[in-house]
Design a protein around this motif. Structure first.
Motif, PDB file in Angstrom:
ATOM      1  N   GLU A 197       0.823  -1.209   0.000  1.00  0.00           N
ATOM      2  CA  GLU A 197       0.000   0.000   0.000  1.00  0.00           C
ATOM      3  C   GLU A 197       0.859   1.261   0.000  1.00  0.00           C
ATOM      4  OE1 GLU A 197      -4.190  -1.018   1.790  1.00  0.00           O
ATOM      5  OE2 GLU A 197      -2.643  -1.793   3.114  1.00  0.00           O
ATOM      6  N   VAL A 198       2.011   1.204   0.641  1.00  0.00           N
ATOM      7  CA  VAL A 198       2.952   2.325   0.577  1.00  0.00           C
ATOM      8  C   VAL A 198       3.447   2.493  -0.859  1.00  0.00           C
ATOM      9  CG1 VAL A 198       5.250   3.125   1.271  1.00  0.00           C
ATOM     10  CG2 VAL A 198       3.684   2.197   2.984  1.00  0.00           C
ATOM     11  N   TYR A 199       3.679   1.377  -1.538  1.00  0.00           N
ATOM     12  CA  TYR A 199       4.135   1.420  -2.934  1.00  0.00           C
ATOM     13  C   TYR A 199       3.057   2.020  -3.839  1.00  0.00           C
ATOM     14  CZ  TYR A 199       5.365  -0.057  -7.633  1.00  0.00           C
ATOM     15  OH  TYR A 199       5.632  -0.064  -8.981  1.00  0.00           O
ATOM     16  N   VAL A 200       1.788   1.690  -3.582  1.00  0.00           N
ATOM     17  CA  VAL A 200       0.685   2.233  -4.385  1.00  0.00           C
ATOM     18  C   VAL A 200       0.652   3.756  -4.274  1.00  0.00           C
ATOM     19  CG1 VAL A 200      -1.833   2.388  -4.601  1.00  0.00           C
ATOM     20  CG2 VAL A 200      -0.752   0.158  -4.331  1.00  0.00           C
ATOM     21  N   VAL A 201       0.844   4.274  -3.062  1.00  0.00           N
ATOM     22  CA  VAL A 201       0.857   5.729  -2.860  1.00  0.00           C
ATOM     23  C   VAL A 201       2.020   6.355  -3.626  1.00  0.00           C
ATOM     24  CG1 VAL A 201       1.103   7.591  -1.174  1.00  0.00           C
ATOM     25  CG2 VAL A 201      -0.251   5.570  -0.601  1.00  0.00           C
ATOM     26  N   GLU A 202       3.182   5.723  -3.537  1.00  0.00           N
ATOM     27  CA  GLU A 202       4.367   6.238  -4.233  1.00  0.00           C
ATOM     28  C   GLU A 202       4.151   6.264  -5.743  1.00  0.00           C
ATOM     29  OE1 GLU A 202       9.142   5.225  -4.741  1.00  0.00           O
ATOM     30  OE2 GLU A 202       7.950   4.185  -3.229  1.00  0.00           O
TER      31      GLU A 202
END
Length: 201
Positions: free
Chosen positions: A62-67
């Motif tokens: 989910e952190v990667y999706v935001v990035e």
């Protein structure tokens, strides 16, 4: 009261959105762009629409999706910061987006076309031509100066005549003000940004 509880108690509004989970960077890009284009705001990931804390299921993903949303799908790139909150054995991701001085930011719509979005109440909406013009002025890092000229005076006179009905469109406003559509939008944007008038309906 825990800071996370306090934020959730506010509910979803212009500057706050709840996300149960993140799996579509394009969709999240619309939220990030809309916050940056309006007054800034935050996403609380791991929180359901009703305010119930569900927690993150796949933290790294989910952190990667935001990035990806901010750096790949938003144009220009949207700045943001993240913070993790621990509550009741569950983790919530806060994504904070400041109001941008590089607006307008765009993000892909359902067809993949890059579109400008703004926050209205608790939703992301496509910005109008006038909203984009105002945004370019109010979000600019450059100082804004505005002087009313004859075009503005003519436009204000038409607006005063229409105040009683409040019902008009940009095409008719341009015609009665003896301006092109582009000139009319530019003039309206200046009047709105300077506080001379409010955004027309």
């Amino acid at each position: 009261m825990h800071p996370l509880e306090k934020m959730i108690k506010e509910g979803e509004h212009t500057r706050q959105d709840f996300k149960f989970f993140l799996n579509d960077a394009r969709k999240i890009a619309r939220s990030l762009a809309a916050f940056a284009n309006t007054e800034g705001g935050r996403l609380l990931v791991g929180v359901k629409d009703n305010g119930r804390i569900a927690g993150l299921k796949h933290e790294e993903e989910e952190v990667y999706v935001v990035e990806a949303a901010a750096h790949v799908f938003c144009k220009p790139v949207v700045k943001y910061t993240t913070r993790f909150w621990e509550y009741g054995g569950k983790t919530v991701l806060e994504v904070q987006v400041p109001k941008s001085n590089r607006a307008p930011h765009t993000a892909p719509d359902e067809t993949g076309k890059h579109t400008c979005y703004v926050r209205k109440a608790d939703e992301n909406k496509m910005a109008s031509e006038l909203e984009i013009a105002v945004m370019k002025i109010t979000h600019s890092a450059k100082p804004f100066t505005f002087t009313i000229n004859s075009q503005h005076e003519r436009l204000l006179e038409v607006l005063r005549r229409w105040e009683q009905t409040g019902d008009y469109d940009l095409k008719e406003l341009s015609r009665q003000s003896l301006m092109t559509r582009k000139e009319c939008i530019t003039a309206l944007a200046g009047l709105i940004a300077s506080g001379t008038i409010q955004t027309p309906r």
